[in-house]
Design a protein around this motif. Sequence first.
Motif, PDB file in Angstrom:
ATOM      1  N   SER A 132       0.842  -1.209   0.000  1.00  0.00           N
ATOM      2  CA  SER A 132       0.000   0.000   0.000  1.00  0.00           C
ATOM      3  C   SER A 132       0.873   1.255   0.000  1.00  0.00           C
ATOM      4  O   SER A 132       0.552   2.249  -0.658  1.00  0.00           O
ATOM      5  N   TYR A 133       1.988   1.201   0.737  1.00  0.00           N
ATOM      6  CA  TYR A 133       2.895   2.365   0.759  1.00  0.00           C
ATOM      7  C   TYR A 133       3.512   2.580  -0.622  1.00  0.00           C
ATOM      8  O   TYR A 133       3.654   3.706  -1.081  1.00  0.00           O
ATOM      9  N   HIS A 134       3.899   1.464  -1.274  1.00  0.00           N
ATOM     10  CA  HIS A 134       4.532   1.570  -2.598  1.00  0.00           C
ATOM     11  C   HIS A 134       3.533   2.171  -3.599  1.00  0.00           C
ATOM     12  O   HIS A 134       3.895   3.011  -4.425  1.00  0.00           O
ATOM     13  N   LEU A 135       2.284   1.711  -3.503  1.00  0.00           N
ATOM     14  CA  LEU A 135       1.250   2.242  -4.406  1.00  0.00           C
ATOM     15  C   LEU A 135       1.005   3.726  -4.121  1.00  0.00           C
ATOM     16  O   LEU A 135       0.729   4.502  -5.038  1.00  0.00           O
ATOM     17  N   GLY A 136       1.132   4.099  -2.871  1.00  0.00           N
ATOM     18  CA  GLY A 136       0.992   5.515  -2.499  1.00  0.00           C
ATOM     19  C   GLY A 136       2.095   6.358  -3.134  1.00  0.00           C
ATOM     20  O   GLY A 136       1.839   7.441  -3.673  1.00  0.00           O
TER      21      GLY A 136
END
Length: 147
Positions: A132-136
């Motif tokens: 989720s952080y990477h997608l953010g």
Amino acid sequence: MTKIIKVIHGPNLSRLGKREPEVYGNKTLADVNKCIESAFPEMTFEFFQSEYEGAIIEELFHVEDQKKALGVVLNAGALTHYSIALHDAIKAISLPVIEVHMSNVFAREAFRHHSTISSVCRGTISGFGEQSYHLGVEALLRLRENS
Ligand code: DQA
């Protein structure tokens, strides 16, 4: 063009690796941060974690005033579900803020279905674990490309 991205982790995310591993996985917060850095070697990351609402708000104003960052990836933890102060702080800054959650908050308890910050964030990512952080980060980079 700025290469700095601020990643802010809210309350209890300091306990990653120990806290409910069936929900949040086995990696520590340091591991998660390291993986973000290695996934985007061309970017510079500044990480911040606090258990305190006010400290997170101060950090948001600090990043905004420094005028160096491209945007903020924010996992506000439980503050997401009740903090009007955080809503107002995000509304008060012009940097794009991407709301992220490791778990799928909509598949969990009803009190996690409401977010006080979604309406003032640029967008929300929920349910992909540490990815989720990477997608953010990816979302911030796409925003930059399209601006
Ligand atoms: C969380 C989800 C929140 O409901 C919870 O309070 C957290 C973590 C997540 O990353 O899935 O602390 O933001």
